[in-house]
Design a protein around this motif. Structure first.
Motif, mmCIF file in Angstrom:
data_model
loop_
_atom_site.group_PDB
_atom_site.id
_atom_site.type_symbol
_atom_site.label_atom_id
_atom_site.label_comp_id
_atom_site.label_asym_id
_atom_site.label_seq_id
_atom_site.Cartn_x
_atom_site.Cartn_y
_atom_site.Cartn_z
ATOM 1 N N GLU A 410 0.832 -1.196 0.000
ATOM 2 C CA GLU A 410 0.000 0.000 0.000
ATOM 3 C C GLU A 410 0.872 1.253 0.000
ATOM 4 O OE1 GLU A 410 -3.270 -0.048 -0.366
ATOM 5 O OE2 GLU A 410 -3.113 -2.231 -0.478
ATOM 6 N N PRO A 411 0.392 2.341 -0.599
ATOM 7 C CA PRO A 411 1.209 3.562 -0.657
ATOM 8 C C PRO A 411 1.366 4.220 0.700
ATOM 9 C CG PRO A 411 -0.988 3.972 -1.520
ATOM 10 C CD PRO A 411 -0.893 2.493 -1.282
ATOM 11 N N ASP A 412 2.475 4.940 0.846
ATOM 12 C CA ASP A 412 2.747 5.761 2.033
ATOM 13 C C ASP A 412 2.699 4.963 3.336
ATOM 14 O OD1 ASP A 412 3.089 8.135 0.547
ATOM 15 O OD2 ASP A 412 0.920 8.366 0.391
ATOM 16 N N THR A 413 3.115 3.720 3.282
ATOM 17 C CA THR A 413 3.178 2.869 4.464
ATOM 18 C C THR A 413 4.549 2.188 4.500
ATOM 19 O OG1 THR A 413 0.795 2.422 4.350
ATOM 20 C CG2 THR A 413 2.131 0.914 5.684
ATOM 21 N N PHE A 414 5.215 2.245 5.642
ATOM 22 C CA PHE A 414 6.545 1.645 5.743
ATOM 23 C C PHE A 414 6.451 0.128 5.898
ATOM 24 C CE2 PHE A 414 8.451 5.833 6.511
ATOM 25 C CZ PHE A 414 9.625 5.692 5.778
ATOM 26 N N TYR A 415 7.286 -0.563 5.149
ATOM 27 C CA TYR A 415 7.440 -2.013 5.215
ATOM 28 C C TYR A 415 8.902 -2.322 5.516
ATOM 29 C CZ TYR A 415 2.845 -2.348 2.999
ATOM 30 O OH TYR A 415 1.508 -2.240 2.724
ATOM 31 N N THR A 416 9.149 -3.515 6.054
ATOM 32 C CA THR A 416 10.501 -3.927 6.405
ATOM 33 C C THR A 416 10.921 -5.100 5.537
ATOM 34 O OG1 THR A 416 10.154 -3.237 8.698
ATOM 35 C CG2 THR A 416 12.025 -4.688 8.261
#
Length: 470
Positions: A410-416
């Motif tokens: 999803e846009p504008d969401t931080f993932y690791t």
């Protein structure tokens, strides 16, 4: 089925919860008073309780007081009688305006609407009366139908936004069918993006079996499906079995072929691996003996027979790579792997993408094999994991490692993004890392991750590339 396809979600109404609750409480009190007095004459000065016209209109929602029209909504056996107020409805919908005040208006006290479900009709009226949008997975498609029928464009847009937010590989095929029916090109495009990138998940979903024949053919015809042809073939057979049930036919091989019709020739069977064809499609019974023989000859003979099936492989999607380092290097004392984690956080700005895998550095001491445990997390929750081996040739190139299926981001969401490598050899590592990288129409931003225990960060380390579809 709808409850399985979309997660239940309620959009935030424009009025406060306490205000809405008090209005609803007053409606109940007012109905009681109205039942015990003629024309509402025994009611208190309720108008003075609410300072805005929106709140006073809200009191009238689904309220018999001053109602000058009634709707009998729903199919026979499942109807609900709903009170309405012509002026309010006409202000909210051009269709209602024409119905009540147009040149061809008819003076009807009761209007039957058999093609709209009562909860969806009430959801539309709630928007018209209260300026509130209240959507859930069970009714959003039916509410979109009502909003389209009565030309309530802002509610229709909210329904489409809800569907886009809820879109996943599990429901993309069903929503593709509905988006074409409702003539929503933006939603159609989003469905195709999901179906192309996560084709195997979409084809194996229960929702795929619920689509109509026209949608089936459009998917089977798709050049950019990112799927093995054997998966396409199996999905078509699953759809055929469901279609037999819808037509009250026994799901025999003959009937499956019957309901598939010419759509079977949209499956690119000759592009399968020979082993897949021999062990799968050739023994399915769906193909005729002549078709099976001709396809075997197509694989093996110098002079190939003409086939009704397309023999050109699908193009699929070309993966893109976001490279976050400007240079790489190696040193005699690093980069070493002893079961520690290399990790980096990232987000895609303003655009949904599908992460297919990572590009990793390999050995700086000649060719070597590594075992990699790759993982993608959102807010600490794993979204995808895989243990995979890759071989590096001793160059400073990056080497791709892939998840089993692409993962929607999803846009504008931080993932690791994380990797735990197991290998004896030292490797190259990245330098001069960038916090923001532009890849075509997608902008990625990077920041350090607390999960990283082997030295990887924004400025240097492992995981030099994100491999994605956009």
């Amino acid at each position: 089925m709808a409850a399985e396809l979309f997660p239940t979600k309620k959009l935030v109404p424009s009025a406060s919860t306490s205000s809405t609750t008090s209005i609803q409480q007053y409606q109940q009190q007012n109905l009681t008073n109205n039942n015990s007095s003629s024309g509402g004459g025994g009611c208190c000065n309720w108008q003075g309780l609410y300072p805005t016209i929106r709140e006073r209109n809200s009191v009238m929602f689904n309220n018999e007081m001053m109602a000058d029209v009634h709707f009998v909504v729903g199919p026979p056996g499942g109807t609900q009688r709903v009170p309405g107020h012509k002026y309010v409805l006409a202000v909210g919908s051009s269709v209602f305006h024409a119905m009540f005040y147009g040149e061809l208006a008819e003076d009807q006290d009761e209007i039957r609407i058999p093609d709209v479900e009562p909860p969806s009709f009430l959801a539309m009226l709630k928007y018209i009366y209260c300026d509130e949008i209240d959507l859930c997975a069970d009714t959003v498609l039916a509410t979109l139908y009502a909003a389209k029928k009565y030309i309530v464009p802002h509610l229709a847009r909210a329904c489409v936004n809800f569907l886009e937010t809820s879109l996943s590989a599990k429901n993309a095929c069903v929503l593709l069918s509905q988006s074409c029916l409702f003539e929503e090109p933006d939603l159609t495009q989003r469905c195709w993006e999901v179906i192309d990138a996560q084709a195997e998940l979409a084809l194996r979903s229960e929702g795929f079996c619920d689509i109509d024949n026209q949608t089936l053919e459009s998917i089977l015809r798709r050049e950019t499906l990112n799927a093995k042809e054997m998966v396409v073939f199996e999905a078509a057979l699953n759809w055929a079995e469901a279609e037999c049930q819808r037509q009250d036919l026994l799901p025999t091989i003959e009937n499956k072929r019957l309901v598939l019709g010419k759509a079977i020739y949209l499956i690119r069977i000759p592009t399968m691996a020979l082993e897949d064809f021999a062990n799968g499609a050739a023994q399915s019974g769906v193909l005729t003996l002549n078709e099976t023989n001709d396809i075997f000859l197509w694989y093996t003979a110098a002079k190939k027979p003409e086939l009704l099936f397309c023999t050109k492989p699908r193009k699929g999607l070309a993966p893109q790579r976001c490279h976050r380092f400007q240079s790489c290097a190696y040193r005699s004392n690093q980069w070493r792997y002893r079961g520690r984690c290399d990790s980096i956080q990232f987000l895609a700005v303003d655009k949904r993408v599908f992460i297919a895998g990572f590009g990793l550095y390999g050995s700086s001491c000649g060719s070597a094999e590594y075992s990699a445990k790759i993982e993608l997390k959102r807010q600490g929750v794993p979204m995808a994991q895989r243990i995979i081996k890759y071989f590096s040739d001793g160059s400073s190139s990056t080497f791709p490692v892939w998840f089993e299926y692409p993962v929607q981001i999803e846009p504008d969401t931080f993932y690791t993004a994380s990797v735990v490598l197991d290998g004896n050899e030292l490797s190259y590592f990245g330098q001069e890392g960038m916090t923001e990288v532009q890849c075509g129409k997608v902008t990625f931003q990077f920041q350090c991750s607390s999960d990283s225990t082997n030295g990887t960060g924004v400025q240097g380390g492992q995981i030099p590339e994100l491999i994605f579809y956009a």
